[in-house]
Write an enzyme that holds these catalytic residues in place. Structure first.
Site, PDB file in Angstrom:
ATOM      1  N   GLY A  64       1.095  -1.415  -0.087  1.00  0.00           N
ATOM      2  CA  GLY A  64       0.004   0.208  -0.122  1.00  0.00           C
ATOM      3  C   GLY A  64       1.207   0.599   0.004  1.00  0.00           C
ATOM      4  O   GLY A  64       0.593   2.161  -1.000  1.00  0.00           O
ATOM      5  N   THR A  65       2.190   1.711   0.700  1.00  0.00           N
ATOM      6  CA  THR A  65       2.128   2.372   0.762  1.00  0.00           C
ATOM      7  C   THR A  65       3.535   3.005  -0.100  1.00  0.00           C
ATOM      8  O   THR A  65       3.191   3.652  -1.381  1.00  0.00           O
ATOM      9  CB  THR A  65       3.730   2.387   1.812  1.00  0.00           C
ATOM     10  OG1 THR A  65       3.595   2.113   3.150  1.00  0.00           O
ATOM     11  CG2 THR A  65       4.549   3.138   2.179  1.00  0.00           C
ATOM     12  N   GLN A  95      -7.785  -0.129   3.448  1.00  0.00           N
ATOM     13  CA  GLN A  95      -8.315  -0.909   3.994  1.00  0.00           C
ATOM     14  C   GLN A  95     -10.079  -1.378   3.761  1.00  0.00           C
ATOM     15  O   GLN A  95     -10.368  -2.587   4.516  1.00  0.00           O
ATOM     16  CB  GLN A  95      -8.213   0.087   5.613  1.00  0.00           C
ATOM     17  CG  GLN A  95      -7.502  -0.263   6.639  1.00  0.00           C
ATOM     18  CD  GLN A  95      -7.006  -0.887   7.715  1.00  0.00           C
ATOM     19  OE1 GLN A  95      -7.924  -1.825   7.667  1.00  0.00           O
ATOM     20  NE2 GLN A  95      -5.986  -0.814   7.526  1.00  0.00           N
ATOM     21  N   CYS A 149       1.838   1.728  12.463  1.00  0.00           N
ATOM     22  CA  CYS A 149       2.520   2.606  12.191  1.00  0.00           C
ATOM     23  C   CYS A 149       2.576   3.630  13.163  1.00  0.00           C
ATOM     24  O   CYS A 149       3.901   4.010  13.079  1.00  0.00           O
ATOM     25  CB  CYS A 149       2.265   2.958  10.731  1.00  0.00           C
ATOM     26  SG  CYS A 149       1.398   2.129   9.734  1.00  0.00           S
TER      27      CYS A 149
HETATM   28  C1  LIG Z   1      -4.858   3.365   5.237  1.00  0.00           C
HETATM   29  C2  LIG Z   1      -4.144   2.321   4.990  1.00  0.00           C
HETATM   30  N1  LIG Z   1      -3.201   3.284   3.458  1.00  0.00           N
HETATM   31  C3  LIG Z   1      -1.809   2.353   3.264  1.00  0.00           C
HETATM   32  C4  LIG Z   1      -1.492   1.724   4.214  1.00  0.00           C
HETATM   33  C5  LIG Z   1       0.345   0.618   4.223  1.00  0.00           C
HETATM   34  O1  LIG Z   1      -0.164  -0.608   3.346  1.00  0.00           O
HETATM   35  P1  LIG Z   1       1.492  -1.698   3.776  1.00  0.00           P
HETATM   36  O2  LIG Z   1       1.424  -1.525   4.644  1.00  0.00           O
HETATM   37  O3  LIG Z   1       0.993  -2.771   2.260  1.00  0.00           O
HETATM   38  O4  LIG Z   1       2.290  -0.318   2.467  1.00  0.00           O
HETATM   39  C6  LIG Z   1      -2.053   1.228   5.502  1.00  0.00           C
HETATM   40  C7  LIG Z   1      -1.294  -0.003   6.719  1.00  0.00           C
HETATM   41  O5  LIG Z   1      -1.909  -0.140   7.476  1.00  0.00           O
HETATM   42  C8  LIG Z   1      -3.157   1.255   5.858  1.00  0.00           C
HETATM   43  O6  LIG Z   1      -4.292   0.899   6.598  1.00  0.00           O
END
Ligand SMILES: Cc1ncc(COP(=O)(O)O)c(C=O)c1O
Length: 410
Positions: A78-79, A189, A337
């Site tokens: 996601g990031t 999410q 995080c």
């Molecule tokens: C809304 C949201 N966006 C982005 C992320 C980041 O995703 P990833 O952990 O796959 O990098 C998260 C992770 O908790 C999230 O809840």
């Protein structure tokens, strides 16, 4: 190293942080570690099998979300997908003096990237406030759009309070004012619970990740509507049609596609189960702990299934989590995080919750393997923990604004 003793029964209620990989997903991935581990860009026959698996996964995902295969970019999660969406759109835009709109309740993967974009003078950023449930009002988006608004990025569902935004309505508002403005949503999410039909949501870019839907960590996707200008942010071997370089992780990609397929198959049953547990906790917890209340919406239509979040007055959320951990419960104060930081959550502050109350935040997120007994066990354990911590805590209502308990009467 912390050793968890076998005889201690652990109750995992932190599925919004990550989910346990489904055994069916692991089985689907295994051959790509043991047999077909070759580089998909190589020409020999084994490598071709890995290439085929990637193509099939891409086709499957595209089919499941109503997209074209070439609209799917595989990333590390996601990031990275969020970063590629924001930076990639800004870098590809020819408009001078670019403007971006986002919301105060976004994940740090969005907010911190936007802050850096501003620092680098790449664009001006407007951050819209959310309401007391954490929701964005589409008419606020509409009012903020300018001729030079290149991108709007608003999350589908919030990770801390579970509030779901009306993405299709926001898209409609954007299209009405400036059809050239692109719209991205972070669906990390929501994907497991609400799914994404790209055409219905009418977004140009959408982020999701494998590990929130019983798939592998390190596997993500960015959907990019055909014709959307996007500049690669990782350069090198030209993979993913020159939009994201790096040797593909075949096992992760296969796992991501399998996880999405299973999630869609099981969605109805999962939602019914998760809502039952969530509603039980949302209704009972505030009655069993004085000076506590739910955060976010109490309506199932406006809240992620399985998600229940609270503020508990006069006690630190982190202290409760440590005590819960010792008692066998794995939960969170909000975003994984930011866990460990003593700052109150930006999302809760953005919703107008007084700072001292926001320090007592808790998030419980249920999944497939939880039972009603888990909720009852939590309800038996938590009040005693809170009572004990309050007797030791220097926090009291003297430090709160006069109308602080408004928040507890949700
Ligand atoms: C809304 C949201 N966006 C982005 C992320 C980041 O995703 P990833 O952990 O796959 O990098 C998260 C992770 O908790 C999230 O809840």
């Amino acid at each position: 190293m912390t050793i968890i003793r076998d005889q201690q029964k652990r109750i995992y209620i932190d599925h919004a942080a990550t989910t346990p990989p489904d055994p069916v997903v692991i089985d689907a991935m295994l051959p790509y570690f043991t047999q077909y581990w070759q580089n998909p860009s190589s020409i020999y026959v084994e490598a071709q099998a890995t290439r085929k698996a990637i193509d099939q996964s891409r086709n499957k995902i595209a089919d499941l979300i109503g997209a074209q295969p070439n609209e799917i970019i595989f990333t590390s999660g996601g990031t990275e997908s969020n970063t590629l969406a924001l930076r990639g759109v800004i870098a590809a835009s020819q408009i001078p003096d670019k403007h971006i709109i986002s919301s105060a309740a976004e994940h740090h993967a969005i907010l911190d990237t936007l802050e850096q974009i501003e620092l680098e003078n790449l664009a001006d950023v407007s951050i819209l406030q959310v309401d007391r449930l954490g929701k964005i009002n589409p008419s606020d988006v509409k009012k903020s759009i300018k001729n030079n608004t290149v991108l709007v990025t608003i999350m589908h569902a919030n990770n801390e309070v579970g509030t779901v935004n009306d993405i299709a309505k926001i898209a409609h508002a954007i299209r009405e004012v400036n059809p050239k403005t692109l719209f991205h949503t972070d669906a990390v999410q929501s994907m497991a619970h609400l799914g994404a039909n790209i055409r219905e949501l009418d977004v140009d870019l959408l982020t999701f990740t494998g590990h929130k839907m019983y798939g592998p960590r390190g596997a993500g996707c960015l959907y990019v509507r055909n014709g959307t200008p996007l500049q690669a942010q990782i350069l090198g071997g030209g993979q993913e049609e020159r939009r994201r370089a790096g040797t593909e992780d075949t096992a992760a990609i296969v796992g991501l596609a399998k996880a999405l397929e299973l999630t869609i198959e099981r969605r109805e049953a999962d939602i019914a189960h998760e809502q039952k547990l969530q509603n039980l906790l949302l209704s009972k917890l505030p009655m069993s702990i004085p000076f506590s209340g739910a955060t976010g919406s109490l309506k199932n239509t406006e809240r992620l299934p399985g998600h229940a979040s609270f503020v508990i007055g006069f006690v630190e959320g982190e202290s409760i989590l440590v005590a819960l951990d010792l008692a066998g419960f794995a939960a969170s104060s909000g975003s994984a995080c930011t866990t460990g930081s003593i700052e109150p959550s930006h999302v809760l502050l953005g919703m107008g919750i007084p700072e001292d109350l926001a320090r007592g935040s808790l998030r419980f997120s249920f999944g497939r393997n939880n039972s009603e007994k888990d909720v009852h066990d939590l309800l038996k354990t938590l009040p005693g923990i809170v009572q004990k911590l309050r007797s030791l805590s220097p926090l009291n209502n003297a430090s709160l604004p006069p109308d602080w308990d408004e928040w507890l009467r949700n």
